[in-house]
Scaffold this active site. Structure first.
Site, PDB file in Angstrom:
ATOM      1  N   LYS A   1     -77.769  58.662 -15.949  1.00 22.78           N
ATOM      2  CA  LYS A   1     -76.680  59.259 -16.048  1.00 22.78           C
ATOM      3  C   LYS A   1     -76.458  59.731 -17.523  1.00 22.78           C
ATOM      4  O   LYS A   1     -76.105  61.024 -17.753  1.00 22.78           O
ATOM      5  CB  LYS A   1     -75.370  58.335 -15.979  1.00 22.78           C
ATOM      6  CG  LYS A   1     -75.192  57.762 -14.546  1.00 22.78           C
ATOM      7  CD  LYS A   1     -73.793  56.568 -14.299  1.00 22.78           C
ATOM      8  CE  LYS A   1     -73.754  55.512 -15.270  1.00 22.78           C
ATOM      9  NZ  LYS A   1     -74.712  54.667 -14.899  1.00 22.78           N
TER      10      LYS A   1
ATOM     11  N   ARG B   1     -65.634  52.656 -13.104  1.00 21.66           N
ATOM     12  CA  ARG B   1     -66.508  51.865 -12.402  1.00 21.66           C
ATOM     13  C   ARG B   1     -66.004  50.892 -11.429  1.00 21.66           C
ATOM     14  O   ARG B   1     -66.486  50.053 -10.753  1.00 21.66           O
ATOM     15  CB  ARG B   1     -67.179  50.927 -13.561  1.00 21.66           C
ATOM     16  CG  ARG B   1     -68.333  51.455 -13.956  1.00 21.66           C
ATOM     17  CD  ARG B   1     -68.966  50.358 -14.973  1.00 21.66           C
ATOM     18  NE  ARG B   1     -70.422  50.332 -15.215  1.00 21.66           N
ATOM     19  CZ  ARG B   1     -70.973  51.024 -16.086  1.00 21.66           C
ATOM     20  NH1 ARG B   1     -70.441  51.681 -16.939  1.00 21.66           N
ATOM     21  NH2 ARG B   1     -72.607  50.760 -16.219  1.00 21.66           N
TER      22      ARG B   1
ATOM     23  N   ARG C   1     -76.274  43.484 -13.167  1.00 18.95           N
ATOM     24  CA  ARG C   1     -75.513  44.737 -13.161  1.00 18.95           C
ATOM     25  C   ARG C   1     -75.645  45.671 -12.135  1.00 18.95           C
ATOM     26  O   ARG C   1     -74.634  46.060 -11.548  1.00 18.95           O
ATOM     27  CB  ARG C   1     -76.156  45.454 -14.337  1.00 18.95           C
ATOM     28  CG  ARG C   1     -75.653  45.014 -15.844  1.00 18.95           C
ATOM     29  CD  ARG C   1     -76.427  45.329 -16.795  1.00 18.95           C
ATOM     30  NE  ARG C   1     -76.685  46.833 -17.093  1.00 18.95           N
ATOM     31  CZ  ARG C   1     -77.610  47.357 -17.711  1.00 18.95           C
ATOM     32  NH1 ARG C   1     -78.846  46.767 -18.060  1.00 18.95           N
ATOM     33  NH2 ARG C   1     -77.490  48.557 -18.008  1.00 18.95           N
TER      34      ARG C   1
HETATM   35  P1  AMP Z   1     -73.508  51.555 -19.511  1.00 23.83           P
HETATM   36  O1  AMP Z   1     -74.002  52.082 -20.833  1.00 23.83           O
HETATM   37  O2  AMP Z   1     -72.305  52.724 -19.032  1.00 23.83           O
HETATM   38  O3  AMP Z   1     -74.474  51.118 -18.636  1.00 23.83           O
HETATM   39  O4  AMP Z   1     -72.602  50.198 -19.723  1.00 23.83           O
HETATM   40  C1  AMP Z   1     -73.043  49.175 -20.316  1.00 23.83           C
HETATM   41  C2  AMP Z   1     -72.189  47.992 -20.055  1.00 23.83           C
HETATM   42  O5  AMP Z   1     -70.892  48.184 -20.621  1.00 23.83           O
HETATM   43  C3  AMP Z   1     -71.870  47.539 -18.638  1.00 23.83           C
HETATM   44  O6  AMP Z   1     -72.620  46.856 -18.223  1.00 23.83           O
HETATM   45  C4  AMP Z   1     -70.395  47.010 -18.638  1.00 23.83           C
HETATM   46  O7  AMP Z   1     -70.425  45.792 -19.218  1.00 23.83           O
HETATM   47  C5  AMP Z   1     -69.823  47.748 -19.969  1.00 23.83           C
HETATM   48  N1  AMP Z   1     -68.880  49.058 -19.489  1.00 23.83           N
HETATM   49  C6  AMP Z   1     -69.499  50.466 -19.617  1.00 23.83           C
HETATM   50  N2  AMP Z   1     -68.326  51.048 -19.063  1.00 23.83           N
HETATM   51  C7  AMP Z   1     -67.643  50.351 -18.290  1.00 23.83           C
HETATM   52  C8  AMP Z   1     -66.317  50.492 -17.701  1.00 23.83           C
HETATM   53  N3  AMP Z   1     -65.849  51.743 -17.160  1.00 23.83           N
HETATM   54  N4  AMP Z   1     -65.741  49.312 -16.908  1.00 23.83           N
HETATM   55  C9  AMP Z   1     -66.161  48.109 -17.316  1.00 23.83           C
HETATM   56  N5  AMP Z   1     -67.328  47.803 -18.141  1.00 23.83           N
HETATM   57  C10 AMP Z   1     -67.896  48.997 -18.615  1.00 23.83           C
END
Ligand code: AMP
Length: 189
Positions: A14, A91, A147
């Site tokens: 992404k 999410r 995750r």
């Molecule tokens: P990412 O960088 O998008 O993989 O996000 C890293 C972590 O941030 C995720 O594993 C969640 O713990 C948290 N996170 C990011 N975006 C969201 C979201 N939209 N809703 C809930 N938690 C989020």
């Protein structure tokens, strides 16, 4: 105006494809993961709360996450006018419904959802490689497994949700960065 959700499991590409979308379409990028990591780096109260969830591979609760996103949209009202790439948000179904309302309140809507589809064994490989390269704390084997589980339970139902709205574009997320971006462009154009 184009508002695009870039959707997919952790490690699906992404962030990488968001960079291409920004360059090509001149859109404003909102990565909720980046927003949270920035808070952690700055040692804010929100950062401390977020870290507890991120380190466990869990999602930040919807109410909190939705209010953070609303704040980012308001803080970047002018930049967001040209269209936004939502990376890592929504999410959950609740987040998707809230996003619809937030955008409707601002006179706009989601135009397309780009779903990067990558097999599970490749996702784990990519997450562990990124962990080695970037030192991202949640890119380790244990948290990656959690995750992916959270993704399957809480996030993957969004695919049906957006398919029903006729907005979901499945993209084969295997191949080179350029090949994958060509597929995205073909769908969006
Ligand atoms: P990412 O960088 O998008 O993989 O996000 C890293 C972590 O941030 C995720 O594993 C969640 O713990 C948290 N996170 C990011 N975006 C969201 C979201 N939209 N809703 C809930 N938690 C989020």
């Amino acid at each position: 105006m184009k508002n695009i959700v870039i959707f997919g499991a952790p490690g699906s590409g992404k962030g990488t494809q968001s960079d291409n979308l920004i360059k090509h379409y001149g859109l404003f990028h909102i990565s909720t993961g980046d927003v949270l990591r920035d808070h952690i780096k700055r040692g804010t109260e929100l950062g401390q709360t977020a870290k507890g969830y991120i380190d466990q591979g869990q999602l930040i609760p919807d109410d909190l996450m939705i209010s953070i996103l609303a704040q980012v949209l308001d803080d970047n009202r002018d930049a967001a006018q040209q269209g936004v790439i939502f990376d890592g948000f929504p999410r959950t179904i609740a987040q998707a419904q809230a996003l619809e309302q937030l955008l409707a309140d601002r006179g706009t809507a989601i135009d397309a959802v780009v779903g990067l589809e990558v097999p599970q064994d490749e996702l784990i490989k990519r997450i562990l490689l990124r962990g080695k390269m970037s030192g991202r704390a949640d890119d380790n084997e244990e948290t990656a497994g959690k995750r992916l589980e959270v993704y399957h339970k809480q996030t993957s139902p969004l695919k049906d949700y957006y398919e029903q709205q006729g907005k979901y574009h499945a993209i084969d997320g295997m191949g080179t960065i350029e090949e994958i971006f060509d597929r995205i462009r073909e769908q969006l154009d």
